[in-house]
Design a protein around this motif. Structure first.
Motif, PDB file in Angstrom:
ATOM      1  N   SER A  20      42.131  32.958  45.225  1.00 18.09           N
ATOM      2  CA  SER A  20      42.839  32.522  44.091  1.00 18.09           C
ATOM      3  C   SER A  20      42.100  32.139  42.794  1.00 18.09           C
ATOM      4  CB  SER A  20      43.766  31.460  44.343  1.00 18.09           C
ATOM      5  OG  SER A  20      43.288  30.535  44.642  1.00 18.09           O
ATOM      6  N   GLY A  21      40.865  31.448  43.265  1.00 18.38           N
ATOM      7  CA  GLY A  21      39.971  30.757  42.310  1.00 18.38           C
ATOM      8  C   GLY A  21      39.117  31.773  41.591  1.00 18.38           C
ATOM      9  N   VAL A  22      39.193  33.088  42.472  1.00 15.77           N
ATOM     10  CA  VAL A  22      38.439  34.236  41.670  1.00 15.77           C
ATOM     11  C   VAL A  22      39.559  34.888  40.877  1.00 15.77           C
ATOM     12  CG1 VAL A  22      37.823  36.923  42.104  1.00 15.77           C
ATOM     13  CG2 VAL A  22      36.886  34.819  43.575  1.00 15.77           C
ATOM     14  N   THR A  23      40.675  35.142  41.190  1.00 14.56           N
ATOM     15  CA  THR A  23      41.704  35.691  40.264  1.00 14.56           C
ATOM     16  C   THR A  23      41.887  35.007  39.073  1.00 14.56           C
ATOM     17  OG1 THR A  23      43.495  34.829  41.739  1.00 14.56           O
ATOM     18  CG2 THR A  23      42.860  37.214  42.105  1.00 14.56           C
ATOM     19  N   ILE A  24      41.792  33.615  38.993  1.00 14.51           N
ATOM     20  CA  ILE A  24      42.150  32.783  37.905  1.00 14.51           C
ATOM     21  C   ILE A  24      40.984  33.085  36.928  1.00 14.51           C
ATOM     22  CG2 ILE A  24      41.350  30.570  38.600  1.00 14.51           C
ATOM     23  CD1 ILE A  24      44.026  29.519  37.152  1.00 14.51           C
ATOM     24  N   THR A  25      39.781  33.033  37.554  1.00 14.20           N
ATOM     25  CA  THR A  25      38.663  33.234  36.724  1.00 14.20           C
ATOM     26  C   THR A  25      38.524  34.694  35.893  1.00 14.20           C
ATOM     27  OG1 THR A  25      37.466  32.049  38.198  1.00 14.20           O
ATOM     28  CG2 THR A  25      36.232  33.307  36.615  1.00 14.20           C
ATOM     29  N   TRP A  26      39.267  35.711  36.737  1.00 17.55           N
ATOM     30  CA  TRP A  26      39.345  37.073  36.142  1.00 17.55           C
ATOM     31  C   TRP A  26      40.511  36.982  35.230  1.00 17.55           C
ATOM     32  CZ3 TRP A  26      42.872  40.930  39.162  1.00 17.55           C
ATOM     33  CH2 TRP A  26      43.291  42.087  38.477  1.00 17.55           C
ATOM     34  N   ALA A  27      41.589  36.289  35.227  1.00 14.22           N
ATOM     35  CA  ALA A  27      42.539  35.928  34.128  1.00 14.22           C
ATOM     36  C   ALA A  27      41.880  35.446  32.925  1.00 14.22           C
ATOM     37  CB  ALA A  27      43.714  35.153  34.782  1.00 14.22           C
ATOM     38  N   HIS A  28      41.076  34.489  33.452  1.00 16.13           N
ATOM     39  CA  HIS A  28      40.602  33.791  31.995  1.00 16.13           C
ATOM     40  C   HIS A  28      39.697  34.705  31.109  1.00 16.13           C
ATOM     41  CE1 HIS A  28      38.133  30.131  30.191  1.00 16.13           C
ATOM     42  NE2 HIS A  28      38.997  30.596  29.578  1.00 16.13           N
ATOM     43  N   HIS A  29      38.808  35.463  31.892  1.00 14.80           N
ATOM     44  CA  HIS A  29      37.911  36.250  31.189  1.00 14.80           C
ATOM     45  C   HIS A  29      38.743  37.647  30.350  1.00 14.80           C
ATOM     46  CE1 HIS A  29      33.728  35.077  32.150  1.00 14.80           C
ATOM     47  NE2 HIS A  29      34.437  34.400  33.134  1.00 14.80           N
ATOM     48  N   SER A  30      39.915  37.819  31.067  1.00 14.72           N
ATOM     49  CA  SER A  30      40.745  38.874  30.614  1.00 14.72           C
ATOM     50  C   SER A  30      41.341  38.501  29.316  1.00 14.72           C
ATOM     51  CB  SER A  30      41.697  39.366  31.375  1.00 14.72           C
ATOM     52  OG  SER A  30      41.135  39.794  32.534  1.00 14.72           O
ATOM     53  N   LEU A  31      41.605  37.095  29.560  1.00 15.64           N
ATOM     54  CA  LEU A  31      42.272  36.269  28.124  1.00 15.64           C
ATOM     55  C   LEU A  31      41.541  36.276  27.228  1.00 15.64           C
ATOM     56  CD1 LEU A  31      44.542  34.818  26.698  1.00 15.64           C
ATOM     57  CD2 LEU A  31      44.085  32.773  28.271  1.00 15.64           C
TER      58      LEU A  31
END
Lengths: 131, 261
Positions: free
Chosen positions: B140-151
């Protein structure tokens, strides 16, 4: 891109200057469509039928394309307009009728709760008379 | 209409600090009423007013930032300091429970059998569900970082998907942990082992639920176009909080689940 630090009145709306980079597809833009009920002088029946058919095709295409994408519309500009209106309302009441209702409910519960808590405190502090 | 000539936010008068303070009064006195007089009315009132206060206060902050444009850079800086200080205070909150655990487990008393885990306690296998929980939170730490970069790259679809996946992983953790609680061979009443285990992991679980709620609010705001690629502090605050929850779990896992078994 950095936010402006205003020395003048806050620009309206701030969001729109930042939102250029927001991703997201725009909704289907309008199409040029000639209303079938406005007559064209000298047009034959066949031409009229073809025009109607093309119009119908355009309508059906537009409806399908909007529905299939299931987009949530960007209503932020409307909200910005509502909350930047110069009507002297504080932010917690500025949204409309629901704001006032929620506020009054919360305040009523708060006041009642405080009184009830103090009442229970008094009851708890008074020793029960032993018969 | 008068205009300010500075970049700071002079907030409108608000009733929420008062209702919030009252909610705290009602919750604490309600707790006493529940413990000593078996009445839950006051506590329920307190919880309800707390919920209403939080909903309306944070709704107003969204209005002030996203719709009224009050969150200029200096204001954002203050918000960042605030969130960092709050998370730091939570770190100290957990340090207390880790202190309690190490105090009891490093020098186990004769009453426990002079050993840790204490005599009679069968600890959970750290390489079963607890290890899965670790993997879930790390992912989940990876996916939230992915979300941030996508944003930040204005990729709307991926932001939504990654944020949604983070929330699902958080909920998965909660469900797994709830099942573990149900199936555990020991309870909170089982001496100091039970106390330290359930209080530390219990408060962590509560923080996972709070963090998941924060992320869900961010997801709703993301869908409603509140965030831009350069201005999305609410999301960043949620991400910081989520990483904090993840790190606390790692400490819990290594200390209580692994070393403590």
């Amino acid at each position: 891109m950095s936010l402006v630090e205003p020395l003048q009145p806050l620009p309206v709306p701030l969001y729109s200057r930042l939102c250029a980079s927001v991703g997201g597809q725009a909704q289907a833009s309008g199409f040029r469509f000639r209303c079938p009920c406005s007559p064209v002088r000298g047009e034959g029946t066949r031409a009229k039928m073809l025009r109607n058919l093309l119009a119908l095709r355009q309508i059906s295409q537009r409806t399908i394309s909007t529905a299939s994408r299931r987009q949530v519309a960007n209503r932020v500009p409307e909200k910005q307009k509502l909350f930047q209106e110069d009507n002297g309302m504080p932010v917690h009441l500025k949204g409309g009728l629901m704001d006032g209702l929620l506020y009054r409910t919360t305040m009523a519960l708060t006041v009642f709760g405080t009184c009830y808590a103090i009442y229970e405190l008094f009851v708890a502090a008074m020793p029960k008379k032993v018969k | 209409m008068t205009h300010q000539t500075h970049a700071y936010h002079m907030v409108d008068p608000s009733p929420w600090p008062l209702t919030g303070a009252t909610a705290a009064l009602l919750m604490t006195s309600g707790l006493a009423m529940w413990f000593h007089y078996s009445s839950m009315l006051l506590m329920a009132l307190g919880l309800l007013t707390m919920l209403l206060t939080m909903l309306q206060w944070w709704r107003d902050i969204v209005r002030e930032g996203t719709f009224q444009g009050h969150h200029t850079l200096p204001v954002q800086k203050g918000l960042r300091y605030g969130m960092i200080l709050f998370i730091t205070s939570e770190v100290f909150f957990f340090i207390g429970f880790f202190w309690a655990f190490y105090h009891s487990s490093l020098t186990p008393t004769p009453e426990l059998g002079g050993c840790w885990p204490p005599t009679g306690i069968t600890p959970l296998n750290p390489f079963e569900v607890p290890l899965l929980n670790t993997a879930v939170l790390l992912a989940s730490g990876v996916t939230i970082t992915w979300a941030h970069h996508s944003l930040m790259e204005s990729n709307r679809n991926q932001t939504t998907q990654a944020l949604g996946l983070t929330i699902l992983l958080g909920l998965y953790f909660t469900v797994l942990q709830a099942m573990e609680y149900y199936e555990a061979p020991f309870t909170i009443a089982d001496g100091v082992y039970g106390s330290t285990f359930f209080v530390a992991t219990g408060f962590h679980g509560l923080h996972v639920i709070i963090g998941s709620t924060f992320l869900i609010v961010c997801l709703m705001r993301q869908i409603k176009y509140h965030f831009t690629s350069t201005h999305h502090f609410g999301f960043e605050a949620a991400a910081w909080y989520w990483h904090f929850v993840d790190v606390v779990w790692l400490f819990l896992y290594v200390s209580i689940y692994w070393w403590g078994s």
